[in-house]
Motif scaffolding. Structure first.
Motif, mmCIF file in Angstrom:
data_model
loop_
_atom_site.group_PDB
_atom_site.id
_atom_site.type_symbol
_atom_site.label_atom_id
_atom_site.label_comp_id
_atom_site.label_asym_id
_atom_site.label_seq_id
_atom_site.Cartn_x
_atom_site.Cartn_y
_atom_site.Cartn_z
ATOM 1 N N THR A 40 96.452 -31.119 -68.063
ATOM 2 C CA THR A 40 96.116 -32.446 -67.536
ATOM 3 C C THR A 40 94.679 -32.841 -67.816
ATOM 4 O O THR A 40 94.294 -33.965 -67.571
ATOM 5 C CB THR A 40 96.367 -32.530 -66.016
ATOM 6 O OG1 THR A 40 95.456 -31.662 -65.331
ATOM 7 C CG2 THR A 40 97.797 -32.193 -65.673
ATOM 8 N N GLY A 41 93.883 -31.930 -68.295
ATOM 9 C CA GLY A 41 92.497 -32.275 -68.598
ATOM 10 C C GLY A 41 91.743 -31.087 -69.119
ATOM 11 O O GLY A 41 92.293 -30.004 -69.280
ATOM 12 N N ASN A 54 94.292 -34.835 -61.496
ATOM 13 C CA ASN A 54 94.886 -33.722 -62.237
ATOM 14 C C ASN A 54 96.154 -33.234 -61.545
ATOM 15 O O ASN A 54 97.181 -33.014 -62.181
ATOM 16 C CB ASN A 54 93.907 -32.553 -62.361
ATOM 17 C CG ASN A 54 92.664 -32.903 -63.118
ATOM 18 O OD1 ASN A 54 91.593 -32.955 -62.547
ATOM 19 N ND2 ASN A 54 92.787 -33.159 -64.411
#
Length: 115
Positions: A40-41, A54
């Motif tokens: 997610t990141g 996230n």
């Protein structure tokens, strides 16, 4: 990081439905969940903090409370059994190391004949 996620989920977020903290404690430690969360990141490599954005990108399934409790009980029994097996294997490894040392010392001192 896993412990941090565990604490974040169980103590800081409020569920809309009844949950079993033990079930989600196991679920959130699964490698597949952590890997998905990492996608997610770049918060892990970039030094960013894990945030709600996230977390909200990763879907969590919510079985009934009874199913959660049943699954948690299964995992708990499995983990207790696994810890016992791990302890036994560690004891066996220690005994084998002692045996290896004894054999080595005996061969160096000439107490046993090496072919």
């Amino acid at each position: 990081m896993v412990e941090r996620l565990h604490t974040l989920f169980l103590y800081n977020l409020r569920p809309l439905q009844g949950i079993s903290p033990v079930f989600y404690g196991y679920l959130l430690k699964l490698l597949s969940y952590i890997t998905t969360l990492q996608r997610t990141g770049n918060f892990i490599r970039g030094g960013q903090s894990l945030n709600f954005d996230n977390l909200s990108q990763v879907d969590l399934f919510i079985p009934s409370l009874e199913e959660q409790k049943g699954i948690a009980m299964y995992f708990k029994k499995f983990m207790v059994s696994s810890y016992g097996e791990i302890d036994l294997l560690q004891q066996q490894i220690e005994k084998l190391k002692e045996y290896q040392t004894t054999l080595f010392n005996s061969s160096v001192t000439g107490n046993i004949k090496v072919i």
